[in-house]
Design a protein around this motif. Structure first.
Motif, mmCIF file in Angstrom:
data_model
loop_
_atom_site.group_PDB
_atom_site.id
_atom_site.type_symbol
_atom_site.label_atom_id
_atom_site.label_comp_id
_atom_site.label_asym_id
_atom_site.label_seq_id
_atom_site.Cartn_x
_atom_site.Cartn_y
_atom_site.Cartn_z
ATOM 1 N N THR A 7 0.828 -1.205 0.000
ATOM 2 C CA THR A 7 0.000 0.000 0.000
ATOM 3 C C THR A 7 0.862 1.254 0.000
ATOM 4 O OG1 THR A 7 -1.704 -1.202 1.218
ATOM 5 C CG2 THR A 7 -1.850 1.201 1.198
ATOM 6 N N LEU A 8 1.900 1.278 0.811
ATOM 7 C CA LEU A 8 2.781 2.446 0.871
ATOM 8 C C LEU A 8 3.513 2.658 -0.448
ATOM 9 C CD1 LEU A 8 4.282 2.062 4.471
ATOM 10 C CD2 LEU A 8 2.498 3.642 3.712
ATOM 11 N N VAL A 9 3.941 1.570 -1.073
ATOM 12 C CA VAL A 9 4.642 1.697 -2.361
ATOM 13 C C VAL A 9 3.694 2.262 -3.419
ATOM 14 C CG1 VAL A 9 5.733 0.398 -4.217
ATOM 15 C CG2 VAL A 9 6.324 -0.081 -1.847
ATOM 16 N N ILE A 10 2.459 1.777 -3.439
ATOM 17 C CA ILE A 10 1.488 2.270 -4.422
ATOM 18 C C ILE A 10 1.214 3.751 -4.210
ATOM 19 C CG2 ILE A 10 -0.926 2.117 -5.140
ATOM 20 C CD1 ILE A 10 -0.775 -0.876 -4.804
ATOM 21 N N LEU A 11 1.005 4.164 -2.953
ATOM 22 C CA LEU A 11 0.760 5.575 -2.672
ATOM 23 C C LEU A 11 1.953 6.445 -3.056
ATOM 24 C CD1 LEU A 11 -1.058 5.355 0.789
ATOM 25 C CD2 LEU A 11 -2.065 5.915 -1.428
ATOM 26 N N LEU A 33 12.480 7.418 -15.902
ATOM 27 C CA LEU A 33 12.504 7.332 -14.440
ATOM 28 C C LEU A 33 11.286 6.578 -13.917
ATOM 29 C CD1 LEU A 33 13.721 10.950 -13.556
ATOM 30 C CD2 LEU A 33 15.065 8.837 -13.574
ATOM 31 N N PHE A 34 10.126 6.866 -14.495
ATOM 32 C CA PHE A 34 8.913 6.182 -14.065
ATOM 33 C C PHE A 34 8.986 4.692 -14.388
ATOM 34 C CE2 PHE A 34 4.651 4.666 -15.305
ATOM 35 C CZ PHE A 34 4.056 4.690 -14.060
ATOM 36 N N SER A 35 9.485 4.346 -15.563
ATOM 37 C CA SER A 35 9.584 2.939 -15.956
ATOM 38 C C SER A 35 10.525 2.178 -15.029
ATOM 39 C CB SER A 35 10.076 2.830 -17.402
ATOM 40 O OG SER A 35 9.212 3.510 -18.281
ATOM 41 N N LEU A 36 11.660 2.784 -14.724
ATOM 42 C CA LEU A 36 12.610 2.133 -13.813
ATOM 43 C C LEU A 36 12.004 1.971 -12.421
ATOM 44 C CD1 LEU A 36 15.925 3.925 -14.863
ATOM 45 C CD2 LEU A 36 15.280 1.559 -15.317
ATOM 46 N N GLY A 37 11.327 3.017 -11.941
ATOM 47 C CA GLY A 37 10.718 2.939 -10.613
ATOM 48 C C GLY A 37 9.651 1.870 -10.526
ATOM 49 N N LEU A 38 8.805 1.790 -11.546
ATOM 50 C CA LEU A 38 7.733 0.801 -11.521
ATOM 51 C C LEU A 38 8.291 -0.615 -11.652
ATOM 52 C CD1 LEU A 38 4.682 0.818 -11.248
ATOM 53 C CD2 LEU A 38 4.504 0.857 -13.737
ATOM 54 N N THR A 39 9.326 -0.784 -12.459
ATOM 55 C CA THR A 39 9.931 -2.104 -12.603
ATOM 56 C C THR A 39 10.614 -2.549 -11.312
ATOM 57 O OG1 THR A 39 10.299 -1.646 -14.958
ATOM 58 C CG2 THR A 39 11.516 -3.484 -13.996
ATOM 59 N N VAL A 40 11.316 -1.621 -10.655
ATOM 60 C CA VAL A 40 11.957 -1.947 -9.374
ATOM 61 C C VAL A 40 10.904 -2.298 -8.323
ATOM 62 C CG1 VAL A 40 13.314 -1.000 -7.475
ATOM 63 C CG2 VAL A 40 14.035 -0.622 -9.830
ATOM 64 N N ALA A 41 9.804 -1.546 -8.307
ATOM 65 C CA ALA A 41 8.731 -1.845 -7.357
ATOM 66 C C ALA A 41 8.136 -3.220 -7.609
ATOM 67 C CB ALA A 41 7.645 -0.768 -7.462
ATOM 68 N N LEU A 42 7.981 -3.581 -8.882
ATOM 69 C CA LEU A 42 7.457 -4.908 -9.201
ATOM 70 C C LEU A 42 8.428 -6.000 -8.742
ATOM 71 C CD1 LEU A 42 5.327 -6.663 -10.731
ATOM 72 C CD2 LEU A 42 6.811 -6.445 -12.730
ATOM 73 N N ALA A 43 9.724 -5.783 -8.997
ATOM 74 C CA ALA A 43 10.717 -6.777 -8.583
ATOM 75 C C ALA A 43 10.775 -6.911 -7.067
ATOM 76 C CB ALA A 43 12.089 -6.393 -9.128
ATOM 77 N N LYS A 68 6.800 -8.297 -6.077
ATOM 78 C CA LYS A 68 6.395 -9.571 -6.687
ATOM 79 C C LYS A 68 7.557 -10.159 -7.479
ATOM 80 C CE LYS A 68 1.683 -7.812 -7.151
ATOM 81 N NZ LYS A 68 0.569 -7.509 -8.082
ATOM 82 N N PRO A 69 8.605 -10.587 -6.820
ATOM 83 C CA PRO A 69 9.769 -11.107 -7.566
ATOM 84 C C PRO A 69 9.456 -12.352 -8.381
ATOM 85 C CG PRO A 69 9.970 -11.564 -5.211
ATOM 86 C CD PRO A 69 8.809 -10.632 -5.360
ATOM 87 N N HIS A 70 8.451 -13.121 -7.970
ATOM 88 C CA HIS A 70 8.130 -14.341 -8.718
ATOM 89 C C HIS A 70 7.560 -14.027 -10.096
ATOM 90 C CE1 HIS A 70 4.493 -13.087 -6.551
ATOM 91 N NE2 HIS A 70 3.802 -13.706 -7.485
ATOM 92 N N TYR A 71 7.031 -12.816 -10.285
ATOM 93 C CA TYR A 71 6.502 -12.459 -11.593
ATOM 94 C C TYR A 71 7.603 -12.429 -12.653
ATOM 95 C CZ TYR A 71 1.818 -11.177 -9.958
ATOM 96 O OH TYR A 71 0.559 -11.203 -9.457
ATOM 97 N N LEU A 72 8.799 -12.017 -12.240
ATOM 98 C CA LEU A 72 9.897 -11.871 -13.191
ATOM 99 C C LEU A 72 10.551 -13.199 -13.558
ATOM 100 C CD1 LEU A 72 11.607 -8.673 -11.778
ATOM 101 C CD2 LEU A 72 9.896 -8.857 -13.576
ATOM 102 N N THR A 75 -2.328 1.665 -9.447
ATOM 103 C CA THR A 75 -3.036 0.562 -8.785
ATOM 104 C C THR A 75 -3.243 -0.602 -9.745
ATOM 105 O OG1 THR A 75 -4.180 2.164 -7.381
ATOM 106 C CG2 THR A 75 -5.072 -0.059 -7.463
ATOM 107 N N ALA A 76 -3.584 -0.273 -10.984
ATOM 108 C CA ALA A 76 -3.773 -1.333 -11.974
ATOM 109 C C ALA A 76 -2.479 -2.075 -12.257
ATOM 110 C CB ALA A 76 -4.326 -0.737 -13.268
ATOM 111 N N ALA A 77 -1.344 -1.354 -12.166
ATOM 112 C CA ALA A 77 -0.069 -1.968 -12.516
ATOM 113 C C ALA A 77 0.479 -2.877 -11.417
ATOM 114 C CB ALA A 77 0.960 -0.883 -12.847
ATOM 115 N N LEU A 78 0.244 -2.527 -10.143
ATOM 116 C CA LEU A 78 0.900 -3.241 -9.047
ATOM 117 C C LEU A 78 -0.022 -4.115 -8.217
ATOM 118 C CD1 LEU A 78 3.452 -0.609 -7.706
ATOM 119 C CD2 LEU A 78 3.883 -2.581 -9.164
ATOM 120 N N SER A 79 -1.302 -3.992 -8.400
ATOM 121 C CA SER A 79 -2.208 -4.798 -7.589
ATOM 122 C C SER A 79 -2.432 -6.159 -8.239
ATOM 123 C CB SER A 79 -3.550 -4.072 -7.416
ATOM 124 O OG SER A 79 -4.133 -3.830 -8.681
ATOM 125 N N SER A 80 -2.951 -7.064 -7.451
ATOM 126 C CA SER A 80 -3.238 -8.425 -7.924
ATOM 127 C C SER A 80 -4.735 -8.606 -8.050
ATOM 128 C CB SER A 80 -2.671 -9.456 -6.951
ATOM 129 O OG SER A 80 -1.275 -9.327 -6.835
#
Length: 507
Positions: free
Chosen positions: A4-8, A29-39, A42-46, A196-201
């Protein structure tokens, strides 16, 4: 809570990077930040190779935006985002079309699903989780959602309220870099839905999963009892129809290729500009359309059990000949286009023709693999869809305006009016070429038009901050500013160029 904190945090970052500015360094910058947040979240996604590939393509498209800043690079960037995050959100998805649909659905539904999954929404007993979530949400969210549209309406209708809103915005902006203007609120809410659409499950669409379970690359023979309406020799009749159809089509296409061989390859006629334009523009696109129809004809005839007909080898040879002839037809189209470029130099449409031909040739190759397999239509859609994505990604990695300008200036007599008025992102090669031209060649340029473009490049660059920085605009800004200073000092630019800005450019 961590999620929740990362999304906010990313919502505020998205708003700060993109509000009231254009695409540039902020996309990377946004792409790198969102990719790092995903890793991190949700590291299993990668672990899925396909997810790593599509995210890598998305990051490369962000680099293209920072490097070239063309409209094509921006469109490809957001298109790559939609496709890549569709695969991220739905791990079971294989088909790129379903990836697009999953991304679209997540944008409208994931924000609510994420709210219902927050820890303080969850029910500890046997009560429905959504009922407990509603009890918590309505205390805060419902009043807020009701407040926003009325605030926007009052802001537009009441000038005094506008002054109050602007005062609050000026007070809050230094603290949160946030603006209470209606456009800022809409931008912030859209960014919230976006992140929210990008990082939520969210559980994927079951209908898509059921369809994909039924689709395979390898074609399977359909067995079952014949219906009363199915003739006993139906497959033999279909085979005979296909044999006669491809025999006639091969004969017709052999005649067309013979004419092209005589008129395009070995005997080029001298045509006027209007004749050559019609010869290439109309003829080229009609021939490309015929290649696409040829692919469709093969798919229709070999869609089912005809692939397993025992005596189908002669038909396969006819289809292979048909594919080879269509490939040669595409090659003739490329030669036509090359004749046009030699006569009237390079332009965007002539480059697009080569990209379409490359996709057509790849499509013919995949049809060959389908016939040889035999494989399904799903295989064709999947592989050709990925080929289109790769072609768009490669095309966005080049500044075509600068490439066209540099090519036309090096080869023959260039259309100077087209270069300085018809193209937008090519000021760097124009100014570079100016310094190496003699006085007679410079007279072919419009100094007033170049000066107008230089002034616009300087104003446009200085109007934005670091968030929209990109190499193309920065380079044009430096060269344009030096050119204008030289023009102001001497009333004409110096022949030798600027001391610090005369090195060769790739842009």
């Amino acid at each position: 809570m961590k999620k929740t904190l990362v999304i906010l945090m990313l919502i505020f970052v998205f708003h700060g990077l993109f509000y009231e500015t254009r695409a540039g360094l902020n996309t990377l910058l946004f792409s790198l930040g969102l990719t790092v947040a995903l890793a991190w979240l949700k590291p299993h996604y990668l672990r899925r190779p396909k997810v790593r590939w599509v995210l890598g393509g998305w990051l490369l498209s962000a680099v293209a935006v920072v490097t070239h800043h063309s409209l094509l690079s921006e469109l490809v960037y957001w298109g790559c985002f939609v496709v890549s995050w569709g695969y991220v959100l739905e791990q079971a998805s294989r088909f790129w079309v379903f990836g697009l649909l999953e991304s679209g659905l997540s944008f409208f539904t994931n924000w609510w699903y994420s709210l219902s999954q927050l820890s303080w929404f969850r029910e500890r007993g046997n009560k429905p989780r959504l009922a407990k979530a509603w009890q918590q949400v309505r205390l805060v969210v419902i009043p807020t959602l009701l407040l926003i549209p009325f605030y926007l309406l009052y802001y537009q209708a009441n000038t005094g309220f506008q002054v109050l809103g602007q005062w609050l915005s000026s007070w809050l902006r230094p603290l949160f870099q946030f603006d209470l203007q209606p456009t800022a609120i809409v931008h912030f809410l859209l960014g919230g839905m976006f992140i929210t659409a990008a990082l939520s499950s969210r559980p994927g669409v079951g209908f898509f999963r059921q369809l994909e379970r039924q689709w395979y690359y390898k074609l399977r023979r359909q067995r079952g009892p014949l219906s009363r309406t199915t003739p006993i020799n139906g497959l033999r009749t279909e085979y005979r129809i296909a044999m006669r159809s491809f025999s006639a089509l091969n004969a017709l296409l052999l005649l067309i290729n013979g004419i092209d061989l005589a008129t395009v390859w070995f005997h080029t006629q001298n045509r006027t500009a209007a004749q050559l334009s019609q010869y290439v523009h109309e003829g080229t696109w009609l021939l490309i359309l015929s290649i696409l129809l040829a692919i469709g004809v093969v798919v229709v005839f070999l869609r089912g059990n005809l692939n397993f007909y025992p005596a189908s080898r002669p038909l396969r040879y006819l289809i292979y000949l048909w594919l080879v002839q269509n490939a040669f037809l595409g090659l003739s189209v490329g030669v036509r286009n090359w004749h046009y470029i030699q006569a009237y130099q390079l332009a965007h449409g002539r480059i697009v023709v080569f990209f379409f031909l490359a996709l057509c040739w790849y499509g013919l190759y995949t049809v060959y693999r389908k016939v040889e397999g035999p494989l399904t239509t799903y295989f064709l859609l999947q592989y050709n869809g990925w080929a289109l994505g790769v072609a768009l990604l490669l095309s966005s990695s080049v500044n075509w305006d600068s490439f066209i300008t540099s090519y036309n200036l090096r080869h023959g007599s260039a259309d100077y009016y087209y270069l300085q008025s018809g193209l937008k992102n090519n000021l760097s090669p124009i100014l570079q070429h100016w310094y190496i031209q003699d006085t007679k060649e410079r007279a072919r340029w419009s100094t007033e038009a170049i000066a107008r473009r230089c002034r616009f490049a300087v104003r446009n660059y200085e109007a934005f901050d670091w968030r929209s920085w990109n190499w193309s605009d920065y380079r044009q800004y430096k060269l344009a500013k030096a050119w204008l200073e030289a023009l102001e000092a001497t009333k004409k630019p110096p022949r030798s160029g600027v001391e610090t800005e005369a090195e060769p450019l790739t842009n």
